[in-house]
Design an enzyme around this catalytic site. Structure first.
Site, PDB file in Angstrom:
ATOM      1  CB  ILE A 146     -70.773  13.409 -15.474  1.00 48.59           C
ATOM      2  CG1 ILE A 146     -71.166  13.886 -16.873  1.00 48.59           C
ATOM      3  CG2 ILE A 146     -71.330  12.040 -15.190  1.00 48.59           C
ATOM      4  CD1 ILE A 146     -70.468  13.129 -17.997  1.00 48.59           C
ATOM      5  CG  ASP A 147     -72.103  18.214 -17.479  1.00 45.00           C
ATOM      6  OD1 ASP A 147     -71.424  17.250 -17.896  1.00 45.00           O
ATOM      7  OD2 ASP A 147     -73.151  18.593 -18.025  1.00 45.00           O
ATOM      8  NE  ARG A 182     -50.217   6.384 -34.391  1.00 48.13           N
ATOM      9  CZ  ARG A 182     -50.769   5.215 -34.666  1.00 48.13           C
ATOM     10  NH1 ARG A 182     -51.467   4.587 -33.744  1.00 48.13           N
ATOM     11  NH2 ARG A 182     -50.630   4.680 -35.846  1.00 48.13           N
ATOM     12  CD  GLN A 294     -66.571  11.675 -20.748  1.00 45.15           C
ATOM     13  OE1 GLN A 294     -66.295  12.731 -20.218  1.00 45.15           O
ATOM     14  NE2 GLN A 294     -67.056  11.601 -21.968  1.00 45.15           N
ATOM     15  NE  ARG A 295     -74.797  10.277 -19.208  1.00 44.12           N
ATOM     16  CZ  ARG A 295     -75.401  10.849 -20.264  1.00 44.12           C
ATOM     17  NH1 ARG A 295     -74.918  11.977 -20.743  1.00 44.12           N
ATOM     18  NH2 ARG A 295     -76.459  10.323 -20.789  1.00 44.12           N
TER      19      ARG A 295
END
Ligand code: F6P
Length: 367
Positions: A146-147, A182, A294-295
Site C-alpha cells: 500500500i506504500d 473540530r 487501510q489494508r
C-alpha cells in the site's frame, strides 16, 4: 512438459494479492495455452509467506497439507474479489543474520519440485526473493504494498484500495468534524513514502497534508489552521503520514519495536500534532489513526485489474524464463524489470515536483 510452480505472498497483506493469485492460476492452467507454451503447469500455493517454505517438510503429508495448498481453477475461482491474502503472510526474514534459513528454503523448493517461485511482495520480501535468486532459485516478483514505494514500477498492488479507504474515512470524519467545529488529525500509513497521504489528501480534499519527505514546522501548521478558522471555516482536516516528522525531531515510533527486517514500526505522529494544536490554539482537536483499516476491505476495480495483469504477466515470465525479474507497470503498460533495479532505492515523493512546502499541500497547477 510438466512444470510445477509455487506462489507465495510475504510482508504486509493488502487488497489485490488474491486477484493476482486468481489470474496467475487461471493463466497457468489455461488448457488452450498448453500447445502454444508446450508446458502443462501445476500451481502450488505456499502458506504464510517465507514461513511456509521454512517450516514445510516436503516428505511428510501432514506438513505438506499444513504449509502448501494445490491451486486449481476451482480453488481460486472467487478469490479475485476478496482483500487480504488467502495464502496468508508473515514478516519473517529468512536472511536474518542470527538465523539464516535461506539454504533451507532453497532445499525445500527443490524437494517440492518447484521450477519457479512467484513472490508477491514489497521491498523487503522482494529483496529476499532477489537474494534467493542470486543463490540459484528461479524467482519472479509481483509488486504489492500500500506504500507504493517500490522503484521501477508505477504501481504496486493494494495502493488504490488503501487510497479509497482513506478517502472514504475522511468523508465520514468530515461529517462529525463539521457538526462539532473540530480539527481532525488523521494519520495514514506509508512508512517512509508519502504517496498515501499526498494522494489521499488530494482525493479527500484534506486541508493540510504532511509527508515524510518534507519535515514540517509545527508553528506553520498551527498558523495555517488559525488562518482557516479566521476565514470562517468550521473545521479542518490534517492528513499526516505515519513517517512524517516535525523539523529537528526523529520520526515517532510505536512501542512494539522492530519487524523481522529491523525496521521500527512507525505511528503516533498524529497524536503529537493533535496535542500541539490543542496547546497552541486551544481549539478542539481529535486524532484518528487509520492504521490497518487501510489494508482491509475488498480490492477496488483498479486493484483487481492490476492483480489480473500482474498475475498473467508472471506466468508469461516463467514461460519466457525471465527469472530474477519483477512484473511492473510502466507508463500504462505491463513490463518486466530486473529485481535489482526495483530494489536499488525507494520510490519516494519528489517534493519539488509534487508538494507545496509553504502550504503543506499538493501542487494543483499545470506545469
Ligand atoms: O508496508 C505496508 C505497511 O502497511 C506500512 O505502511 C506500515 O508501516 C506497516 O506495513 C505496518 O506493518 P504491520 O502490518 O506489520 O503492522
Amino acid at each position: 512438459m510438466k512444470t510445477k510452480i509455487g506462489v507465495l505472498s510475504a510482508g504486509g497483506d493488502c487488497a489485490g494479492i488474491n486477484s493476482a493469485i486468481h489470474w496467475l492460476v487461471y493463466s497457468a492452467l489455461d488448457k488452450d495455452l498448453v500447445p502454444l507454451r508446450g508446458i502443462m503447469f501445476k500451481v502450488i500455493g505456499i502458506l504464510d509467506g517465507w514461513r511456509g517454505l521454512i517450516e514445510v517438510k516436503p516428505d511428510k503429508k501432514a506438513s505438506l497439507a499444513r504449509w502448501t495448498m494445490g491451486l486449481t481453477l476451482d480453488v481460486v475461482r472467487t478469490w479475485d474479489r476478496y482483500g487480504g491474502t488467502r495464502l496468508g503472510t508473515t514478516r519473517i526474514n529468512p536472511f536474518d543474520p542470527e538465523d539464516d534459513r535461506s539454504d533451507l528454503i532453497i532445499e525445500n523448493c527443490t524437494k517440492l519440485g518447484l521450477e519457479g517461485l512467484v513472490v508477491i511482495g514489497g521491498p523487503n520480501s522482494l529483496s529476499v526473493a532477489y537474494k534467493l535468486y542470486k543463490k540459484g532459485l528461479k524467482v519472479i516478483g509481483i509488486p504489492k504494498t500500500i506504500d507504493r514505494d517500490l522503484a521501477a514500477t508505477d504501481y504496486t498492488l493494494g495502493f488504490d484500495s488503501a487510497l479509497n479507504c482513506i478517502t472514504q474515512d475522511i468523508d465520514r470524519l468530515r461529517i462529525t468534524a463539521g457538526s462539532h467545529s473540530r480539527i481532525f488529525v488523521v494519520e495514514c500509513m506509508g512508512r517512509h513514502a508519502g504517496w498515501l497521504a499526498l494522494e489521499g489528501g488530494e482525493a479527500s480534499g484534506a486541508d493540510i497534508i504532511l509527508i515524510p519527505e518534507h519535515d514540517f514546522v509545527m508553528e506553520r501548521v498551527t498558523e495555517l489552521l488559525s488562518m482557516r478558522r479566521k476565514a470562517g471555516e468550521r473545521y479542518s482536516i490534517v492528513l499526516v503520514s505515519e513517517g512524517a516528522k516535525p523539523r529537528g525531531m526523529e520520526p515517532i515510533l510505536e512501542r512494539r519495536g522492530k519487524d523481522g527486517f529491523g525496521h521500527y514500526y512507525l505511528g503516533g505522529v498524529g497524536g503529537f500534532i493533535a496535542e500541539e494544536i490543542q496547546k497552541s490554539l486551544g481549539m478542539e482537536v481529535r486524532y484518528v489513526a487509520l492504521r490497518h483499516l487501510q489494508r482491509g476491505g475488498s480490492p477496488t476495480a483498479y486493484d483487481r485489474r492490476m492483480g489480473r495483469k500482474f498475475g498473467v504477466a508472471a506466468v508469461d515470465m516463467i514461460v519466457g524464463e525471465d527469472f530474477g525479474r519483477m512484473v511492473a507497470l510502466k507508463q500504462g503498460q505491463v513490463a518486466s524489470v530486473p529485481l535489482k533495479k526495483a530494489l536499488e532505492k525507494l520510490n519516494l515523493v519528489d517534493v519539488e515536483k509534487y508538494y507545496n512546502t509553504k502550504n503543506y499541500k499538493t501542487f494543483d497547477q499545470i506545469v
